[in-house]
Design an enzyme around this catalytic site. Structure first.
Site, mmCIF file in Angstrom:
data_model
loop_
_atom_site.group_PDB
_atom_site.id
_atom_site.type_symbol
_atom_site.label_atom_id
_atom_site.label_comp_id
_atom_site.label_asym_id
_atom_site.label_seq_id
_atom_site.Cartn_x
_atom_site.Cartn_y
_atom_site.Cartn_z
ATOM 1 N N SER A 1 81.225 58.127 55.331
ATOM 2 C CA SER A 1 80.724 58.422 53.991
ATOM 3 C C SER A 1 80.555 59.928 53.741
ATOM 4 O O SER A 1 81.526 60.670 53.796
ATOM 5 C CB SER A 1 79.414 57.655 53.779
ATOM 6 O OG SER A 1 79.191 57.465 52.421
ATOM 7 N N LYS B 1 63.817 57.238 30.424
ATOM 8 C CA LYS B 1 63.212 58.340 31.187
ATOM 9 C C LYS B 1 62.690 57.879 32.556
ATOM 10 O O LYS B 1 62.712 58.643 33.519
ATOM 11 C CB LYS B 1 62.075 58.986 30.364
ATOM 12 C CG LYS B 1 61.548 60.263 30.978
ATOM 13 C CD LYS B 1 62.602 61.360 30.951
ATOM 14 C CE LYS B 1 62.221 62.498 31.875
ATOM 15 N NZ LYS B 1 62.992 62.522 33.112
#
Lengths: 308, 240
Positions: free
Chosen positions: A129, A181
């Site tokens: 990765s 948010k």
């Protein structure tokens, strides 16, 4: 004339001694100066080995456990880049990756290094990765026979504890400027809109990662982008690595690519060991706020980490 | 000032240099033998026994060498003490003091560096790769510092020998003193070159080491020979 008067005067003897001492002290001082990076002498060009292990993250203590910060590795890469006696660098990697931002920063550091010097990556154990992303700009990639390579991709995990908190009788009130948010908040279930945004983030980051793989490795098997890890043998077939070999092979390749002689010296660059002071200063035992949301480029996925 | 002190001093200095000749010769033989043995592969069944004998021989010779160097050093210190009192020149007294202090300090630094390096190697583990960890390099600098201190002491001794060649009007001693000084400078420069040069020039550094040892041996031999001559002249003078 007495015996004492026959020889040289004390002043002359002192002068001769000072001159002789200077003759031996000056080369020693010169040696110390020469050893300082920045001065180039024939015969001392070398290969540097940088060992990158563990989770790649900017935090020394993170959600992913205690690690050497990615900043330390970047510093070592810069040190290798600036040292004119270092002709080639072997990145000795044993890492599952880490968070996307740290992996990317390391990728750019290696890219800059590879523009000036020969870089050979050697995967020893795990080169998965984000760790694989980091070594992409290397000129040559070698993996140990039993290593795991690939796991190209990113993902994110959100753990919610809404129900647990309800059972405990804890209520959380959130006042937000916009509906997204508090995206990724552990105190509520993600909405469809949340999921869409999160998927977008993961996909955009994956596209970046994918484009880098294609840029540096050229043709690779489509299977690479499923996120699966590969054994060294299959990674070679998939085009993720150039050779299966040992660290010695990587050092030899680095010397060959940089035009260094076979017996050129090899030096390991090590990060400054972490200070013991935080252990006594309470930092380790204090309450630590960790981000509830991270985009990860790591394989295998980390287990739940409980930090004291 | 006493003639007796001077003669005793010259006698001890001569003995010290004689032992230095023996030690230098032994050291040279050991270096050349070890160089000849490098690369010689022995049949597997004989390795443990041969190895044991080799370790014992090397250990014994190494110990003998150490004793020779130490006794030679002590005799030279005593010798310079006698010459200091016999001739009455401060420089010889300083030579004696520096000959005591600097080698002790130099060896202490080298032992300290060796211990710290051993601790570091113990912490790092046994190296399994051809990588030379950077951290170990600094200890090489400490070894060099220790060697410099020891060499400075012997350089001062060389200057004292040079001065005594005028005091005792011995041309041979003067030549020996020059060679002795040259051998000291050569030895430290060889150390610097060893630190600087990488593996490709290992053969050259070995040749330099051997050349340095030969120079040291020849200079000690000439100084010993010259001191013998000076001593017999001084004895005749005392008898007259």
């Amino acid at each position: 004339m007495s015996a004492k008067e026959k020889g040289l005067s004390e002043k002359k003897l002192l002068l001769i001694t000072v001159i002789l001492v200077a003759i031996i002290v000056i080369p020693v001082i010169a040696l110390l100066v020469i050893k300082v990076p920045g001065l180039k002498l024939p015969g001392i060009e070398k290969v540097a080995v940088i060992k990158v292990t563990g989770v790649l993250t900017f935090e020394e203590y993170s959600l992913l456990g205690s690690t050497i910060s990615a900043r330390d590795y970047i510093e070592l890469i810069k040190q290798a880049k600036d040292d004119p006696t270092i002709k080639a660098v072997v990145l000795r990697v044993d890492s599952p990756g880490g968070d996307a931002a740290a992996s990317e920063a390391l990728y750019y550091a290696v890219k800059e290094l590879a523009e000036e010097k020969t870089v050979v990556a050697y995967i020893e154990g795990l080169g998965a990765s984000g760790a694989y992303e980091m070594i992409l700009p290397s000129h040559y990639v070698i993996a140990g026979e039993s290593s795991i390579v690939g796991a190209v991709g990113v993902y994110s995990t959100i753990i919610t504890m809404k129900e647990l908190m309800e059972k405990l009788g804890v209520k959380v009130y959130v006042y937000k400027s916009g509906k997204l948010k508090d995206l990724g908040s552990p105190y509520r279930e993600p909405t469809e809109e949340d999921e869409e945004v999160l998927r977008e983030i993961v996909e955009d980051m994956f596209e970046t990662f994918k484009s880098r793989v294609l840029e540096h490795r050229g043709e690779v098997s489509d299977e690479v982008f499923t996120g699966r890890p590969f054994t060294a043998k299959r990674a070679l077939e998939a085009g993720l690595i150039d050779q299966i070999g040992t660290l010695e092979d990587a050092i030899k390749k680095a010397k060959e690519l940089s035009g260094l002689p076979e017996d050129a010296p090899v030096e390991e660059l090590e990060p400054t060991p972490p200070s013991l002071f935080p252990l006594f200063g309470g930092t380790t035992w204090g309450i630590r706020v960790v981000p509830g949301y991270q985009v990860l480029a790591i394989w295998p996925p980390p287990a739940v980490v409980v930090q004291g | 000032m006493s003639e007796r002190d001077k003669i005793d001093g010259l006698k001890n200095l001569g003995r010290g240099f004689l032992l230095l000749v023996v030690a230098s010769a032994l050291s040279l033989v050991m270096t050349l033998t070890s160089q000849m043995m490098v690369g010689q592969v022995r049949p597997t069944p004989t390795i443990p026994r041969t190895l044991l004998v080799q370790v014992l021989v090397i250990g014994f010779l190494g110990f003998l060498l150490l004793i020779l160097y130490i006794v030679s050093w002590i005799l030279r210190i005593i010798g310079w003490g006698g010459i200091c009192r016999g001739v009455g020149k401060k420089f010889y007294c300083y030579t004696r003091i520096l000959l005591i202090v600097l080698p002790v300090l130099g060896v202490a630094i080298m032992i300290g560096a060796a211990m710290l390096m051993a601790m570091e190697i113990f912490t790092l583990g046994v190296p399994t790769t051809p990588i030379k960890p950077k951290g170990l390099e600094k200890w090489g600098g400490f070894f060099l510092l220790g060697a410099v201190l020891i060499t400075v002491a012997f350089l001062v001794e060389g200057v004292a020998l040079l001065d005594s060649s005028y005091v005792f009007a011995s041309k041979l001693l003067r030549n020996g003193a020059f060679l002795y000084i040259a051998a000291q400078v050569f030895s430290i420069l060889t150390g610097v070159i060893n630190q600087l040069l990488a593996a490709p020039l290992e053969v050259a550094t070995t040749a330099l080491n051997v050349a340095g040892q030969i120079l040291g041996l020849v200079s000690a031999l000439i100084v010993y020979w010259a001191l013998r001559g000076v001593l017999s002249v001084e004895r005749e003078g005392e008898g007259a």
